[in-house]
Design a protein around this motif. Structure first.
Motif, PDB file in Angstrom:
ATOM      1  N   GLN A 261       0.841  -1.197   0.000  1.00  0.00           N
ATOM      2  CA  GLN A 261       0.000   0.000   0.000  1.00  0.00           C
ATOM      3  C   GLN A 261       0.877   1.248   0.000  1.00  0.00           C
ATOM      4  O   GLN A 261       1.662   1.470   0.903  1.00  0.00           O
ATOM      5  CB  GLN A 261      -0.901   0.013   1.233  1.00  0.00           C
ATOM      6  N   VAL A 262       0.765   2.062  -1.052  1.00  0.00           N
ATOM      7  CA  VAL A 262       1.498   3.319  -1.150  1.00  0.00           C
ATOM      8  C   VAL A 262       0.484   4.447  -1.292  1.00  0.00           C
ATOM      9  O   VAL A 262      -0.727   4.213  -1.303  1.00  0.00           O
ATOM     10  CB  VAL A 262       2.490   3.301  -2.337  1.00  0.00           C
ATOM     11  N   ILE A 263       0.979   5.671  -1.404  1.00  0.00           N
ATOM     12  CA  ILE A 263       0.081   6.818  -1.424  1.00  0.00           C
ATOM     13  C   ILE A 263      -0.896   6.741  -2.593  1.00  0.00           C
ATOM     14  O   ILE A 263      -2.090   6.996  -2.443  1.00  0.00           O
ATOM     15  CB  ILE A 263       0.894   8.123  -1.473  1.00  0.00           C
ATOM     16  N   ASP A 264      -0.403   6.376  -3.774  1.00  0.00           N
ATOM     17  CA  ASP A 264      -1.267   6.352  -4.956  1.00  0.00           C
ATOM     18  C   ASP A 264      -2.361   5.292  -4.847  1.00  0.00           C
ATOM     19  O   ASP A 264      -3.509   5.535  -5.221  1.00  0.00           O
ATOM     20  CB  ASP A 264      -0.432   6.120  -6.217  1.00  0.00           C
ATOM     21  N   THR A 265      -2.006   4.109  -4.340  1.00  0.00           N
ATOM     22  CA  THR A 265      -3.028   3.071  -4.192  1.00  0.00           C
ATOM     23  C   THR A 265      -3.998   3.429  -3.068  1.00  0.00           C
ATOM     24  O   THR A 265      -5.185   3.101  -3.143  1.00  0.00           O
ATOM     25  CB  THR A 265      -2.378   1.706  -3.917  1.00  0.00           C
ATOM     26  N   PHE A 266      -3.508   4.114  -2.031  1.00  0.00           N
ATOM     27  CA  PHE A 266      -4.398   4.565  -0.955  1.00  0.00           C
ATOM     28  C   PHE A 266      -5.439   5.539  -1.501  1.00  0.00           C
ATOM     29  O   PHE A 266      -6.627   5.443  -1.184  1.00  0.00           O
ATOM     30  CB  PHE A 266      -3.577   5.230   0.150  1.00  0.00           C
ATOM     31  N   VAL A 267      -4.994   6.475  -2.330  1.00  0.00           N
ATOM     32  CA  VAL A 267      -5.915   7.443  -2.930  1.00  0.00           C
ATOM     33  C   VAL A 267      -6.957   6.725  -3.781  1.00  0.00           C
ATOM     34  O   VAL A 267      -8.146   7.075  -3.761  1.00  0.00           O
ATOM     35  CB  VAL A 267      -5.138   8.476  -3.767  1.00  0.00           C
ATOM     36  N   TYR A 268      -6.533   5.709  -4.506  1.00  0.00           N
ATOM     37  CA  TYR A 268      -7.472   4.976  -5.361  1.00  0.00           C
ATOM     38  C   TYR A 268      -8.524   4.240  -4.520  1.00  0.00           C
ATOM     39  O   TYR A 268      -9.730   4.353  -4.774  1.00  0.00           O
ATOM     40  CB  TYR A 268      -6.707   3.978  -6.230  1.00  0.00           C
ATOM     41  N   PHE A 269      -8.061   3.487  -3.529  1.00  0.00           N
ATOM     42  CA  PHE A 269      -8.996   2.667  -2.762  1.00  0.00           C
ATOM     43  C   PHE A 269      -9.907   3.514  -1.868  1.00  0.00           C
ATOM     44  O   PHE A 269     -11.097   3.218  -1.732  1.00  0.00           O
ATOM     45  CB  PHE A 269      -8.221   1.658  -1.901  1.00  0.00           C
ATOM     46  N   ARG A 270      -9.361   4.584  -1.273  1.00  0.00           N
ATOM     47  CA  ARG A 270     -10.180   5.392  -0.369  1.00  0.00           C
ATOM     48  C   ARG A 270     -11.007   6.428  -1.112  1.00  0.00           C
ATOM     49  O   ARG A 270     -12.091   6.795  -0.672  1.00  0.00           O
ATOM     50  CB  ARG A 270      -9.271   6.091   0.653  1.00  0.00           C
ATOM     51  N   GLY A 271     -10.500   6.894  -2.274  1.00  0.00           N
ATOM     52  CA  GLY A 271     -11.219   7.926  -3.015  1.00  0.00           C
ATOM     53  C   GLY A 271     -12.166   7.362  -4.055  1.00  0.00           C
ATOM     54  O   GLY A 271     -13.382   7.417  -3.899  1.00  0.00           O
ATOM     55  N   ILE A 272     -11.604   6.764  -5.102  1.00  0.00           N
ATOM     56  CA  ILE A 272     -12.430   6.271  -6.206  1.00  0.00           C
ATOM     57  C   ILE A 272     -13.264   5.068  -5.781  1.00  0.00           C
ATOM     58  O   ILE A 272     -14.463   4.990  -6.062  1.00  0.00           O
ATOM     59  CB  ILE A 272     -11.537   5.920  -7.414  1.00  0.00           C
ATOM     60  N   ALA A 273     -12.628   4.100  -5.100  1.00  0.00           N
ATOM     61  CA  ALA A 273     -13.366   2.900  -4.705  1.00  0.00           C
ATOM     62  C   ALA A 273     -14.194   3.110  -3.439  1.00  0.00           C
ATOM     63  O   ALA A 273     -15.282   2.564  -3.313  1.00  0.00           O
ATOM     64  CB  ALA A 273     -12.390   1.743  -4.500  1.00  0.00           C
ATOM     65  N   GLY A 274     -13.678   3.901  -2.499  1.00  0.00           N
ATOM     66  CA  GLY A 274     -14.358   4.071  -1.218  1.00  0.00           C
ATOM     67  C   GLY A 274     -15.218   5.303  -1.100  1.00  0.00           C
ATOM     68  O   GLY A 274     -16.006   5.429  -0.155  1.00  0.00           O
ATOM     69  N   GLY A 275     -15.077   6.245  -2.006  1.00  0.00           N
ATOM     70  CA  GLY A 275     -15.911   7.439  -1.994  1.00  0.00           C
ATOM     71  C   GLY A 275     -15.493   8.509  -1.009  1.00  0.00           C
ATOM     72  O   GLY A 275     -16.217   9.487  -0.823  1.00  0.00           O
ATOM     73  N   GLU A 276     -14.315   8.384  -0.372  1.00  0.00           N
ATOM     74  CA  GLU A 276     -13.829   9.415   0.557  1.00  0.00           C
ATOM     75  C   GLU A 276     -12.986  10.410  -0.234  1.00  0.00           C
ATOM     76  O   GLU A 276     -11.766  10.465  -0.120  1.00  0.00           O
ATOM     77  CB  GLU A 276     -13.033   8.782   1.694  1.00  0.00           C
ATOM     78  N   TRP A 277     -13.671  11.238  -1.005  1.00  0.00           N
ATOM     79  CA  TRP A 277     -12.996  12.128  -1.934  1.00  0.00           C
ATOM     80  C   TRP A 277     -12.180  13.198  -1.226  1.00  0.00           C
ATOM     81  O   TRP A 277     -11.083  13.560  -1.669  1.00  0.00           O
ATOM     82  CB  TRP A 277     -14.028  12.787  -2.853  1.00  0.00           C
ATOM     83  N   GLY A 278     -12.686  13.728  -0.147  1.00  0.00           N
ATOM     84  CA  GLY A 278     -11.993  14.808   0.553  1.00  0.00           C
ATOM     85  C   GLY A 278     -10.647  14.379   1.102  1.00  0.00           C
ATOM     86  O   GLY A 278      -9.633  15.059   0.930  1.00  0.00           O
ATOM     87  N   ILE A 279     -10.619  13.219   1.782  1.00  0.00           N
ATOM     88  CA  ILE A 279      -9.362  12.719   2.346  1.00  0.00           C
ATOM     89  C   ILE A 279      -8.375  12.381   1.227  1.00  0.00           C
ATOM     90  O   ILE A 279      -7.177  12.693   1.319  1.00  0.00           O
ATOM     91  CB  ILE A 279      -9.641  11.478   3.221  1.00  0.00           C
ATOM     92  N   SER A 280      -8.855  11.773   0.153  1.00  0.00           N
ATOM     93  CA  SER A 280      -7.970  11.430  -0.962  1.00  0.00           C
ATOM     94  C   SER A 280      -7.384  12.676  -1.613  1.00  0.00           C
ATOM     95  O   SER A 280      -6.206  12.717  -1.971  1.00  0.00           O
ATOM     96  CB  SER A 280      -8.746  10.609  -1.999  1.00  0.00           C
ATOM     97  N   ALA A 281      -8.221  13.706  -1.763  1.00  0.00           N
ATOM     98  CA  ALA A 281      -7.726  14.964  -2.329  1.00  0.00           C
ATOM     99  C   ALA A 281      -6.706  15.615  -1.404  1.00  0.00           C
ATOM    100  O   ALA A 281      -5.730  16.221  -1.869  1.00  0.00           O
ATOM    101  CB  ALA A 281      -8.884  15.913  -2.590  1.00  0.00           C
ATOM    102  N   ALA A 282      -6.911  15.495  -0.097  1.00  0.00           N
ATOM    103  CA  ALA A 282      -5.950  16.060   0.864  1.00  0.00           C
ATOM    104  C   ALA A 282      -4.598  15.375   0.733  1.00  0.00           C
ATOM    105  O   ALA A 282      -3.542  16.029   0.774  1.00  0.00           O
ATOM    106  CB  ALA A 282      -6.496  15.916   2.281  1.00  0.00           C
TER     107      ALA A 282
END
Length: 312
Positions: free
Chosen positions: A262-283
């Motif tokens: 798990q790295v930053i880019d995969t975290f953004v994908y799983f939490r943002g695009i897949a998980g819908g936590e757009w704000g945290i992923s954008a941060a």
């Protein structure tokens, strides 16, 4: 007063318009590339505003609730973020230590070959993996180093317990770096090989006359001639220090687990695009961009203080 000095005193807008009039086709060729960066790199920067919102795609930016720095505060309390940052930094450090010097070493090796046919053949072979997608690369490595791969079957034939390197979390980060070297070392060699070709042959001849052997000529002629290009490439690499290969790691994460891959880019994908936590992923993305910018500016200033031209 010369014409050049007179032109330099004109306002920059008039100088720019004058340059466009004198070289219209040159600017016409530059325009598509400029538009690409504006549309796909600079305009999307405006979307960083959702890092300060509880963003919902259904409400849009205008109607989503503002939460201030709440998303950033949540990041530093999330153990998954800390693990992703640590994995990213470790892989990035290993790539800087091993993958970055590899094209330099290969370029120097190719330059030392006397046979032009052998040199071109090696160049062709090491360039080819760059044009393969990561899906194909991972599949090839799986066929060799996986649990049912060539290495495992060969060890079983000689009575040694088989190994599955592709699913071993303890060696996964080194495996990632080895894959990067195998795939991109030939492509990176192009720049350094071109830089070596610009070094004056008289310098090598003078060194040989003074009694310098091959290793001393490399140390005192080739490496100093590569310093400007190396500094430029290193500064660019530092700008991407928190980007270590999204597709490569995403494909292999199921085999080794999130703790290792798990790295930053995969975290953004799983939490943002897949998980819908757009704000945290954008941060996370905003922090990543700020750190990359600071590193590029700092490295460029340090390079200039050390006597090189830097990047800009």
């Amino acid at each position: 007063m010369s014409a050049t000095e007179s032109a330099e005193k004109l306002p920059w807008r008039r100088r720019f318009l004058s340059a466009v009039r004198h070289h219209p086709w040159m600017y016409a060729f530059v325009l598509p590339g400029l538009l690409f960066f504006v549309v796909f790199h600079y305009v999307p920067l405006l979307g960083n505003v959702i890092a300060f919102q509880d963003f919902s795609p259904y409400l849009g930016i205008a109607d989503s609730r503002w939460v201030g720095m709440s998303n950033f505060a949540d990041l530093f309390r999330d153990p998954e973020v800390i693990g992703a940052i640590v994995n990213t930094l470790i892989i990035s450090f290993l790539q800087l230590a091993f993958a970055f010097p590899a094209p330099i070493a290969l370029a120097i090796f190719l330059n030392s070959l006397l046979s032009e046919r052998l040199k071109r053949w090696i160049q062709t072979v090491v360039y080819l993996p760059h044009f393969l997608s990561w899906v194909i690369v991972v599949a090839l490595w799986q066929q060799v180093l996986g649990g049912a791969g060539s290495l495992a079957r060969g060890l079983e034939m000689v009575g040694i317990e088989s190994v599955n390197i592709m699913s071993d979390p303890s060696t996964f980060k080194l495996l990632v770096v080895a894959q990067v070297i195998w795939k991109d070392v030939g492509w990176g060699t192009i720049i350094f090989f071109a830089a070596i070709s610009t070094i004056s042959a008289e310098l090598y001849e003078s060194a040989a006359v003074d009694g310098a052997g091959p290793w001393r000529r490399i140390w005192h002629v080739t490496l100093p001639g590569l310093i400007p290009v190396t500094v430029m490439m290193l500064i660019l690499q530092l700008g991407n220090v928190l980007t270590v290969g999204f597709e490569q790691l995403l494909l292999q994460q199921p085999a080794v687990g999130a703790d290792a891959a798990q790295v930053i880019d995969t975290f953004v994908y799983f939490r943002g695009i897949a998980g819908g936590e757009w704000g945290i992923s954008a941060a996370v993305g905003l922090i990543k961009g700020v750190i990359g910018t600071v590193l590029v500016l700092g490295a460029n200033r340090l390079a200039k203080r050390l006597g090189t031209d830097g990047l800009f």
